[in-house]
Design an enzyme around this catalytic site. Structure first.
Site: not given
Lengths: 324, 421
Positions: A60, A127
Site C-alpha cells: 500500500e 474488511h
C-alpha cells in the site's frame, strides 16, 4: 437508459475519465487482469493497456507513493485500496507526504484514493472499516462518501479532475443494492456541497453514505406519526458544507446526526459543534446522535447487527428529539 | 566502464563540493549566532557522494534529496541563498517559511521533489515519477538518496520491490554514513554491505568509495545510463561517514574517536584537491580563485537572506489546497494516441512461463520456446509491447536477474572494514 448499480456508476466514472484524458491512470492490487476484488475496474486493462492500468505488489505504501510521484508528473492517478481498512498501511504516505505537499512546497497532488468501505456485509474487523475521520482530521485532503449511484459517478469525476488529493469512500453495502438511472451525458457533482434529500419542517437528520438510506426509511415511518423530517446528505465530509447544515437546523430547530462510523471522535461531534457555534439560538432540543458502538467491527451477524446503527435506533432518537 | 571528465567538469565538481562545504561552515556560524531556526543538519564529509551522484544526471532527470544532500540541490541549480533562507525560515525561501532545511522542491524547472522527515518514503515516490516519465516518453532517470538507517524501513523495501517489478529507471543511492542518529550501522542491519539489499529485488548494485567524487560519478553515470536504456533500477551503496552529530545539538560522543580519525584522513575534499594537483588539472591560483569566488557568493547570499523578512503570520492558513493556483499538465514526449484506445488495448491475460515448481530449470527450458513465440501480453504496436513488458515487469513472474548479472556489473568499491566496531 437502464438503471445501474452504484458499483457500475463508479466503474463508468473511471472508464469515462480514462477515455477523456490520457493523464488518468489506475493503480492498485489485482485491478488489471482480475478487474479488482469487487470488479470495479473490470475491463479497464483490456481497453487502456498495461501502462495505464497497473497491477501492483501487495504494497500500500508503494501504491500511494508511486501515485504521488505520478501526480508530480502531471498525471491523475486513481489508486485503489482493495479494502479501505488497508489504508492504515499507507497512513504515513497519505498524511505526511500527500496531504502536506501543496502546503509545504506548492506541489499539487491531483490523485484519487478510493476503496470499498463500511460494514453490514459480515466482513469482520479488517474488511468493514469507516476510516473517514482519520482523514477528515488531515488538512490538505478532501474526503467524499456518497450515498447514491448518481452522486458516486458525478463526485468521482470531480475528484479525478480536482487538483487536490481526494479520498473517495465507497460503501460496499450499497455497491449492488441500489440502482438508479443515470444521465447519458457527461456530468459532475461538486465536491463540498451537501444536498437536502428530503424536505421537512420538524427535525433535521444530517447523515451520509449507507445511513442516508436508513434515515430515509426512518423518515417515512416518522411521517406517518406526524413528524416531518428533513434529511441532509453530506456527500463530502471534508470540506464540510456548514452552510447547508446550518440552514436546515435554523429551519427545523432540531438536529440529529446519524453515521455508521463509531461514536467517539466521529463527525457527529464536529457537526454538533458547528451547530452550537452557528445556530445555538435556533435549537429547540439537544443535539442527538446515532452511531455505531465504540468497538472494532465484529464478525458474527448478531454482533455486527448490534454494532451497527439501524432504522430503529434512528426512530427512537428522532422520537425523543421530536418530543421537545 | 570509464566516463572521461573534461578539465572543466573536474573543476565544476570541485566547485560544487567546496561550495557545499563552505555553505555548511557558514550555516554553523549562523547557528551559533542564533540565526538558524530549529536544527542544523551538517553535510560534512558527505559532499562527494551528493555532488558526484547528482552530477551524473541530465537536466531533464529528477532528484529527491535527503537532508544531507545539499550538494545535489546545488548541482540541480539551487543557490546558497535558497538553503540559507530555508534554514533561517524566511519569506523568500523556496517554501516561504512553511518548511525548513532541504525540505523543498521544484516540479517544473529543476525537477526536484521535496523530501519529508519520514525515511524511505521517497523510494516509491521517485519510482512513480520514473514510471510516469516512461509513460510520457520522457526518457528520464530519477534518483533519490537514503541513509543506512532508512534501509530498515518498510517504505524502502516496498518502494524498491515495486521499482524492480516495474523496471523503473530509478537510481537509488544508499548513503552509508555509518550512523543512524546514534546507532551504528551494525545495529541497524545484519549485513556488511547495504548493497546486498539489492539482491532480494533481483537488481544490480554497486559499492563505491563515497569519499572519492570521481569514483562516485563514474559508478552513478553507468547506473544512470543503464536506467536510461530501460534496464531497470540500480542500487549504489556509497560508503562514507557523517562527520558531525545527527544535528548541531548532538556532539556525537558515541562515535569512537578513532573512527573520526580514520575518516578525517579520507576527507573527500582534501583527497580531491590532491587528485586535481596530481593530475595537473589546476594550480594554486585556480584553487584560491575558487575559494574567493565562493566566499563572495556566500557573502552575497547571506545579505539576500538577512534582508528577507519572516513570513506574514496570515500565511499560516494559506495554501493548504490548490484552488486553481496551479495548472496541471503532463509533459508528453510521445503521441497521446498511443496511450488511448484502440492503440492502448491489450488482451487482459498474464503470460506465465514459470510454473514455480521445484524443478525450475527444466520447467523453464521447456517453456522458453513457447514464451518466445507468444510476444508480450498481446499488445498491438511494437512500442506498446516494449512498454507493457517494462511496466508489468518483463515477463510477469520471470525475474530478469536470470539474464543479467545479479550484482555489481561495474566493480566493487573498498570493503571498508576498518573503523567498524
Amino acid at each position: 437508459m437502464a438503471p445501474v448499480t452504484m458499483l457500475e456508476a463508479i466503474r463508468q466514472a473511471i472508464f469515462e475519465e480514462m477515455e477523456r484524458d490520457p493523464a488518468v491512470v489506475a493503480i492498485g492490487e489485482d485491478i488489471g487482469v482480475y478487474g479488482g476484488a469487487f470488479k470495479v475496474t473490470a475491463g479497464l486493462l483490456e481497453r487502456f493497456g498495461w501502462e495505464r492500468v497497473i497491477d501492483t505488489p501487495i504494497s500500500e505504501t508503494a501504491i500511494i507513493g508511486a501515485a504521488v510521484g505520478m501526480s508530480y508528473q502531471g498525471l491523475r492517478p486513481i489508486a485503489e485500496l482493495q479494502f479501505i481498512d488497508f489504508i492504515a498501511c499507507c497512513f504515513n504516505q497519505i498524511t505526511n507526504f500527500v496531504a502536506k505537499s501543496h502546503y509545504r512546497w506548492g506541489a499539487p497532488v491531483p490523485m484519487v484514493m478510493r476503496g470499498p468501505s463500511g460494514g453490514g456485509v459480515h466482513g469482520g474487523p479488517f474488511h468493514s472499516a469507516n476510516p473517514e475521520m482519520y482523514f477528515v482530521h488531515t488538512p490538505g485532503l478532501k474526503v467524499i462518501y456518497p450515498s447514491t449511484a448518481y452522486d458516486a459517478k458525478g463526485l468521482l469525476k470531480s475528484a479525478i479532475r480536482d487538483n487536490n488529493p481526494v479520498l473517495f469512500l465507497e460503501h460496499k453495502f450499497l455497491y449492488r443494492r441500489i440502482k438508479e438511472e443515470l444521465p447519458e451525458d457527461d456530468y459532475t457533482v461538486p465536491i463540498g456541497k451537501a444536498i437536502v434529500r428530503r424536505e421537512g419542517r420538524d427535525l433535521t437528520i444530517v447523515t451520509y453514505a449507507a445511513m442516508m438510506h436508513s434515515s430515509l426509511e426512518a423518515a417515512e415511518t416518522l411521517a406517518k406519526e406526524g413528524v416531518d423530517v428533513e434529511i441532509v446528505d453530506l456527500r463530502t465530509l471534508l470540506p464540510l458544507d456548514k452552510e447547508t447544515i446550518l440552514q436546515s437546523v435554523k429551519k427545523t430547530n432540531k438536529l440529529l446526526i446519524v453515521h455508521e462510523d463509531t461514536r467517539t471522535g466521529g463527525i457527529a461531534g464536529e457537526i454538533a459543534a458547528v451547530a452550537c457555534e452557528g445556530a445555538f439560538e435556533d435549537l429547540d432540543g439537544p443535539i442527538l446522535r446515532v452511531t455505531a458502538k465504540d468497538s472494532p467491527v465484529p464478525f458474527s451477524p448478531p454482533l455486527e447487527e448490534r454494532f451497527l446503527p439501524n432504522v430503529n435506533d434512528i426512530l427512537s432518537a428522532a422520537r425523543e428529539l421530536a418530543a421537545y | 566502464m570509464s566516463y572521461p571528465l573534461t578539465r572543466d567538469q573536474h573543476l565544476e565538481l570541485y566547485y560544487y563540493m567546496k561550495l557545499n562545504r563552505m555553505l555548511d561552515e557558514q550555516l554553523v556560524r549562523l547557528f551559533r549566532q542564533n540565526k538558524v531556526v530549529g536544527g542544523l543538519y551538517s553535510n560534512l564529509g558527505q559532499e562527494a557522494t551528493s555532488v558526484g551522484t547528482a552530477y551524473a544526471l541530465e537536466k531533464r532527470d529528477w532528484i529527491a534529496p535527503m537532508i544531507r544532500n545539499v550538494g545535489g540541490l546545488l548541482v540541480k541549480g539551487y543557490k546558497p541563498a535558497d538553503i540559507l533562507m530555508q534554514y533561517m525560515a524566511r519569506y523568500d525561501s523556496p517554501t516561504k517559511g512553511k518548511d525548513g532545511t532541504s525540505h523543498f522542491g521544484d516540479l517544473k524547472g529543476r525537477h526536484v521533489v521535496s523530501p519529508i522527515s519520514m525515511l524511505g518514503d521517497l523510494v516509491p515516490v521517485m519510482t512513480g515519477v520514473a514510471i510516469a516519465g516512461r509513460y510520457l516518453g520522457q526518457n528520464i532517470v530519477t534518483m533519490t538518496w537514503v541513509g543506512d538507517g532508512a534501509t530498515s524501513t518498510g517504505a524502502f523495501h516496498e518502494g524498491l520491490n515495486f521499482a524492480a517489478t516495474q523496471h523503473a529507471p530509478l537510481v537509488l543511492v544508499v548513503e552509508n554514513n555509518q550512523w543512524a542518529y546514534s546507532t551504528p550501522v551494525a545495529k541497524q542491519v545484519p549485513i556488511h554491505d547495504l548493497a546486498d539489499r539489492a539482491k532480494a529485488y533481483g537488481i544490480p548494485s554497486a559499492i563505491v568509495d563515497g569519499n572519492d567524487v570521481v569514483a562516485v560519478y563514474q559508478a552513478t553515470k553507468e547506473a544512470v545510463d543503464r536506467c536510461r536504456a530501460g534496464k531497470g533500477p540500480v542500487l549504489i551503496e556509497a560508503k562514507t561517514m557523517r562527520m558531525k552529530g545527527h544535528a548541531q545539538h548532538d556532539p556525537a560522543e558515541y562515535v569512537p574517536k578513532k573512527m573520526f580519525e580514520y575518516w578525517e584522513a579520507r576527507d573527500p575534499i582534501v583527497r580531491y584537491e590532491k587528485y586535481l594537483t596530481e593530475n595537473n588539472l589546476w594550480d594554486e591560483k585556480t584553487k584560491s580563485d575558487f575559494v574567493a569566488r565562493i566566499e563572495k557568493e556566500l557573502n552575497d547570499a547571506l545579505e539576500v537572506a538577512e534582508k528577507s523578512p519572516f513570513p506574514p503570520p496570515e500565511l499560516a492558513e494559506q495554501g493548504v489546497y490548490c484552488d486553481g493556483c496551479h495548472t496541471i499538465e503532463a509533459e508528453w514526449k510521445r503521441s497521446k494516441k498511443e496511450a488511448m484506445p484502440p492503440q492502448s488495448s491489450v488482451k487482459p491475460e498474464w503470460e506465465v512461463t514459470d510454473f514455480g515448481g521445484f524443478d525450475l530449470a527444466s520447467t523453464m527450458a521447456k517453456q522458453s520456446a513457447a514464451a518466445g513465440a507468444n510476444g508480450g501480453n498481446g499488445a498491438k504496436s511494437a512500442r506498446t509491447v516494449a512498454a507493457a513488458q517494462k511496466s508489468t515487469g518483463k515477463s510477469n513472474g520471470r525475474p530478469e536477474k536470470l539474464k543479467v548479472a545479479a550484482r555489481v556489473p561495474f566493480g566493487r568499491g573498498p570493503k571498508g572494514k576498518e573503523g567498524r566496531k
